[in-house]
Design a protein around this motif. Structure first.
Motif, PDB file in Angstrom:
ATOM      1  N   CYS A   1      48.384 -42.164  50.039  1.00 49.77           N
ATOM      2  CA  CYS A   1      47.166 -42.497  49.274  1.00 49.77           C
ATOM      3  C   CYS A   1      47.481 -43.538  48.206  1.00 49.77           C
ATOM      4  CB  CYS A   1      46.582 -41.248  48.597  1.00 49.77           C
ATOM      5  SG  CYS A   1      45.798 -40.103  49.732  1.00 49.77           S
ATOM      6  N   VAL A   2      48.615 -43.338  47.514  1.00 43.24           N
ATOM      7  CA  VAL A   2      49.026 -44.300  46.484  1.00 43.24           C
ATOM      8  C   VAL A   2      49.326 -45.653  47.139  1.00 43.24           C
ATOM      9  CG1 VAL A   2      50.812 -44.849  44.777  1.00 43.24           C
ATOM     10  CG2 VAL A   2      49.885 -42.525  44.896  1.00 43.24           C
ATOM     11  N   ALA A   3      50.086 -45.612  48.248  1.00 44.30           N
ATOM     12  CA  ALA A   3      50.473 -46.859  48.924  1.00 44.30           C
ATOM     13  C   ALA A   3      49.251 -47.610  49.437  1.00 44.30           C
ATOM     14  CB  ALA A   3      51.437 -46.542  50.072  1.00 44.30           C
ATOM     15  N   ALA A   4      48.207 -46.864  49.827  1.00 50.06           N
ATOM     16  CA  ALA A   4      46.991 -47.497  50.376  1.00 50.06           C
ATOM     17  C   ALA A   4      46.090 -48.042  49.270  1.00 50.06           C
ATOM     18  CB  ALA A   4      46.228 -46.485  51.224  1.00 50.06           C
ATOM     19  N   GLY A   5      46.442 -47.789  48.026  1.00 51.63           N
ATOM     20  CA  GLY A   5      45.640 -48.311  46.911  1.00 51.63           C
ATOM     21  C   GLY A   5      44.409 -47.479  46.599  1.00 51.63           C
ATOM     22  N   TYR A   6      44.386 -46.228  47.057  1.00 52.66           N
ATOM     23  CA  TYR A   6      43.264 -45.342  46.715  1.00 52.66           C
ATOM     24  C   TYR A   6      43.303 -45.041  45.218  1.00 52.66           C
ATOM     25  CZ  TYR A   6      42.952 -44.256  51.757  1.00 52.66           C
ATOM     26  OH  TYR A   6      42.832 -44.323  53.104  1.00 52.66           O
ATOM     27  N   GLN A   7      42.204 -44.505  44.724  1.00 56.62           N
ATOM     28  CA  GLN A   7      42.169 -44.054  43.340  1.00 56.62           C
ATOM     29  C   GLN A   7      42.944 -42.736  43.267  1.00 56.62           C
ATOM     30  OE1 GLN A   7      40.713 -45.401  40.541  1.00 56.62           O
ATOM     31  NE2 GLN A   7      40.238 -47.233  41.729  1.00 56.62           N
ATOM     32  N   CYS A   8      44.092 -42.760  42.628  1.00 54.31           N
ATOM     33  CA  CYS A   8      44.954 -41.569  42.515  1.00 54.31           C
ATOM     34  C   CYS A   8      45.163 -41.353  41.018  1.00 54.31           C
ATOM     35  CB  CYS A   8      46.285 -41.803  43.218  1.00 54.31           C
ATOM     36  SG  CYS A   8      46.080 -42.334  44.939  1.00 54.31           S
ATOM     37  N   ILE A   9      44.450 -40.375  40.474  1.00 55.01           N
ATOM     38  CA  ILE A   9      44.340 -40.257  39.014  1.00 55.01           C
ATOM     39  C   ILE A   9      44.817 -38.883  38.557  1.00 55.01           C
ATOM     40  CG2 ILE A   9      42.711 -40.345  37.079  1.00 55.01           C
ATOM     41  CD1 ILE A   9      40.786 -41.889  38.917  1.00 55.01           C
ATOM     42  N   LYS A  10      45.593 -38.888  37.476  1.00 55.44           N
ATOM     43  CA  LYS A  10      45.981 -37.598  36.881  1.00 55.44           C
ATOM     44  C   LYS A  10      45.281 -37.461  35.535  1.00 55.44           C
ATOM     45  CE  LYS A  10      50.057 -39.459  34.635  1.00 55.44           C
ATOM     46  NZ  LYS A  10      51.478 -39.493  34.445  1.00 55.44           N
ATOM     47  N   GLY A  11      45.082 -36.227  35.110  1.00 59.88           N
ATOM     48  CA  GLY A  11      44.492 -35.953  33.804  1.00 59.88           C
ATOM     49  C   GLY A  11      45.474 -35.163  32.968  1.00 59.88           C
ATOM     50  N   THR A  12      45.641 -35.601  31.715  1.00 63.28           N
ATOM     51  CA  THR A  12      46.490 -34.871  30.771  1.00 63.28           C
ATOM     52  C   THR A  12      45.670 -34.612  29.492  1.00 63.28           C
ATOM     53  OG1 THR A  12      47.342 -36.980  29.946  1.00 63.28           O
ATOM     54  CG2 THR A  12      48.679 -35.856  31.591  1.00 63.28           C
ATOM     55  N   LEU A  13      46.231 -33.829  28.603  1.00 63.56           N
ATOM     56  CA  LEU A  13      45.566 -33.539  27.323  1.00 63.56           C
ATOM     57  C   LEU A  13      46.406 -34.114  26.190  1.00 63.56           C
ATOM     58  CD1 LEU A  13      44.619 -29.802  28.019  1.00 63.56           C
ATOM     59  CD2 LEU A  13      43.159 -31.829  28.277  1.00 63.56           C
ATOM     60  N   ALA A  14      45.747 -34.457  25.108  1.00 61.80           N
ATOM     61  CA  ALA A  14      46.458 -35.065  23.960  1.00 61.80           C
ATOM     62  C   ALA A  14      47.535 -34.127  23.425  1.00 61.80           C
ATOM     63  CB  ALA A  14      45.465 -35.416  22.870  1.00 61.80           C
ATOM     64  N   THR A  15      47.307 -32.817  23.574  1.00 54.11           N
ATOM     65  CA  THR A  15      48.250 -31.839  23.025  1.00 54.11           C
ATOM     66  C   THR A  15      49.607 -31.875  23.731  1.00 54.11           C
ATOM     67  OG1 THR A  15      47.062 -30.309  24.453  1.00 54.11           O
ATOM     68  CG2 THR A  15      46.634 -30.144  22.085  1.00 54.11           C
ATOM     69  N   ASN A  16      49.631 -32.272  25.017  1.00 49.60           N
ATOM     70  CA  ASN A  16      50.888 -32.353  25.759  1.00 49.60           C
ATOM     71  C   ASN A  16      50.778 -33.412  26.857  1.00 49.60           C
ATOM     72  OD1 ASN A  16      53.275 -32.063  27.078  1.00 49.60           O
ATOM     73  ND2 ASN A  16      53.039 -29.876  27.556  1.00 49.60           N
ATOM     74  N   PRO A  17      51.066 -34.667  26.523  1.00 50.77           N
ATOM     75  CA  PRO A  17      50.876 -35.773  27.467  1.00 50.77           C
ATOM     76  C   PRO A  17      51.776 -35.676  28.707  1.00 50.77           C
ATOM     77  CG  PRO A  17      51.318 -36.580  25.234  1.00 50.77           C
ATOM     78  CD  PRO A  17      51.567 -35.106  25.220  1.00 50.77           C
ATOM     79  N   ASP A  18      52.818 -34.815  28.649  1.00 54.44           N
ATOM     80  CA  ASP A  18      53.733 -34.712  29.795  1.00 54.44           C
ATOM     81  C   ASP A  18      53.280 -33.704  30.836  1.00 54.44           C
ATOM     82  OD1 ASP A  18      55.424 -36.578  28.677  1.00 54.44           O
ATOM     83  OD2 ASP A  18      56.501 -35.056  27.500  1.00 54.44           O
ATOM     84  N   GLU A  19      52.267 -32.923  30.493  1.00 54.81           N
ATOM     85  CA  GLU A  19      51.833 -31.879  31.422  1.00 54.81           C
ATOM     86  C   GLU A  19      50.565 -32.323  32.171  1.00 54.81           C
ATOM     87  OE1 GLU A  19      50.964 -27.088  31.432  1.00 54.81           O
ATOM     88  OE2 GLU A  19      50.380 -28.253  29.675  1.00 54.81           O
ATOM     89  N   ILE A  20      50.634 -32.315  33.491  1.00 57.17           N
ATOM     90  CA  ILE A  20      49.451 -32.682  34.287  1.00 57.17           C
ATOM     91  C   ILE A  20      48.549 -31.448  34.400  1.00 57.17           C
ATOM     92  CG2 ILE A  20      48.647 -33.422  36.567  1.00 57.17           C
ATOM     93  CD1 ILE A  20      51.313 -34.984  36.801  1.00 57.17           C
ATOM     94  N   VAL A  21      47.305 -31.599  33.974  1.00 56.44           N
ATOM     95  CA  VAL A  21      46.393 -30.458  34.037  1.00 56.44           C
ATOM     96  C   VAL A  21      45.424 -30.576  35.213  1.00 56.44           C
ATOM     97  CG1 VAL A  21      46.589 -29.811  31.607  1.00 56.44           C
ATOM     98  CG2 VAL A  21      44.851 -31.488  32.274  1.00 56.44           C
ATOM     99  N   CYS A  22      45.207 -31.794  35.686  1.00 62.19           N
ATOM    100  CA  CYS A  22      44.402 -31.955  36.905  1.00 62.19           C
ATOM    101  C   CYS A  22      44.681 -33.315  37.525  1.00 62.19           C
ATOM    102  CB  CYS A  22      42.915 -31.758  36.622  1.00 62.19           C
ATOM    103  SG  CYS A  22      42.164 -33.054  35.685  1.00 62.19           S
ATOM    104  N   TYR A  23      44.246 -33.466  38.770  1.00 55.92           N
ATOM    105  CA  TYR A  23      44.445 -34.743  39.462  1.00 55.92           C
ATOM    106  C   TYR A  23      43.413 -34.877  40.564  1.00 55.92           C
ATOM    107  CZ  TYR A  23      46.947 -31.659  42.693  1.00 55.92           C
ATOM    108  OH  TYR A  23      47.272 -30.623  43.534  1.00 55.92           O
ATOM    109  N   ALA A  24      43.256 -36.132  41.024  1.00 57.27           N
ATOM    110  CA  ALA A  24      42.285 -36.381  42.099  1.00 57.27           C
ATOM    111  C   ALA A  24      42.721 -37.592  42.914  1.00 57.27           C
ATOM    112  CB  ALA A  24      40.898 -36.623  41.508  1.00 57.27           C
ATOM    113  N   PHE A  25      42.318 -37.567  44.191  1.00 57.03           N
ATOM    114  CA  PHE A  25      42.546 -38.693  45.095  1.00 57.03           C
ATOM    115  C   PHE A  25      41.192 -39.077  45.684  1.00 57.03           C
ATOM    116  CE2 PHE A  25      46.516 -36.407  44.893  1.00 57.03           C
ATOM    117  CZ  PHE A  25      47.500 -37.388  44.922  1.00 57.03           C
ATOM    118  N   MET A  26      40.851 -40.345  45.602  1.00 58.48           N
ATOM    119  CA  MET A  26      39.548 -40.786  46.114  1.00 58.48           C
ATOM    120  C   MET A  26      39.693 -42.133  46.818  1.00 58.48           C
ATOM    121  SD  MET A  26      35.962 -41.286  44.019  1.00 58.48           S
ATOM    122  CE  MET A  26      36.351 -42.879  43.293  1.00 58.48           C
TER     123      MET A  26
END
Ligand SMILES: CC(C)(COP(=O)(O)OP(=O)(O)OC[C@H]1O[C@@H](n2cnc3c(N)ncnc32)[C@H](O)[C@@H]1OP(=O)(O)O)[C@@H](O)C(=O)NCCC(=O)NCCS
Length: 158
Positions: free
Chosen positions: A38-63
């Motif tokens: 998905c990343v290689a194909a240039g799809y929208q591959c997005i992660k969501g983090t929170l200001a309290t801990n920028p290193d922790e992924i709390v959600c993600y999506a591929f579109m």
């Protein structure tokens, strides 16, 4: 809003966390290769983090962005952060990205038994437009073979 998502592109450093969440939240998790494709194909591959801990992924999506439509392939929230409107925020973001890309509709497939996701989508304007019979065929961790229909849902992008 208490937990405001910060969005960024998924990169190789994120795979261990994403795979861990993926394996916790799905009976039929995606293998890493599909995500990398998905990343290689240039799809929208997005992660969501929170200001309290920028290193922790709390959600993600591929579109996938197509001609006048987008196809939501995966949206997942870390189990510890579910029911805190994070998927709702991510969906709004994906709708915005869809609009920027001139999409007129966003569509997706969801397992018929996945009531949490179906409710989420209905809440955000998605309607059921069809069904794909035995679309999901997978083996559970207990070794049970499962066949499940997919509901196809779509929402207008305005
Ligand atoms: C489905 C999923 C993405 C929802 O994420 P979330 O951040 O918890 O969702 P939100 O907090 O934004 O919830 C929005 C609405 O969705 C519905 N919803 C979410 N989780 C629900 C649940 N467990 N049971 C019933 N309804 C639920 C509710 O209507 C909720 O609104 P409310 O909290 O005001 O009642 C999350 O449960 C998840 O990651 N599930 C596993 C992965 C998955 O199935 N993804 C979808 C693939 S098609």
């Amino acid at each position: 809003m208490k937990n405001t998502l910060i969005y960024s592109k998924i990169t190789a450093i994120d795979w261990p966390q994403i795979i861990e969440i993926e394996q916790q939240v799905y009976p039929n998790p995606w293998p890493l290769k599909i995500m990398q494709d998905c990343v290689a194909a240039g799809y929208q591959c997005i992660k969501g983090t929170l200001a309290t801990n920028p290193d922790e992924i709390v959600c993600y999506a591929f579109m996938m962005v197509g001609f006048e439509e987008t196809n939501l392939l995966n949206i997942s929230v870390n189990p510890q952060y579910q029911r805190q409107s994070l998927a709702s925020q991510m969906l709004h973001r994906l709708m915005l990205v869809s609009r920027i890309n001139q999409a007129k509709q966003m569509w997706l497939e969801v397992r018929e038994s996945n009531l949490a996701a179906i409710r989420l989508y209905e809440k955000h304007g998605f309607n059921s437009i069809g069904k794909r019979r035995n679309y999901y065929i997978y083996t559970t961790v207990e070794g049970r073979k499962v066949k499940e229909h997919a509901i196809v849902m779509a929402a207008k992008i305005q």
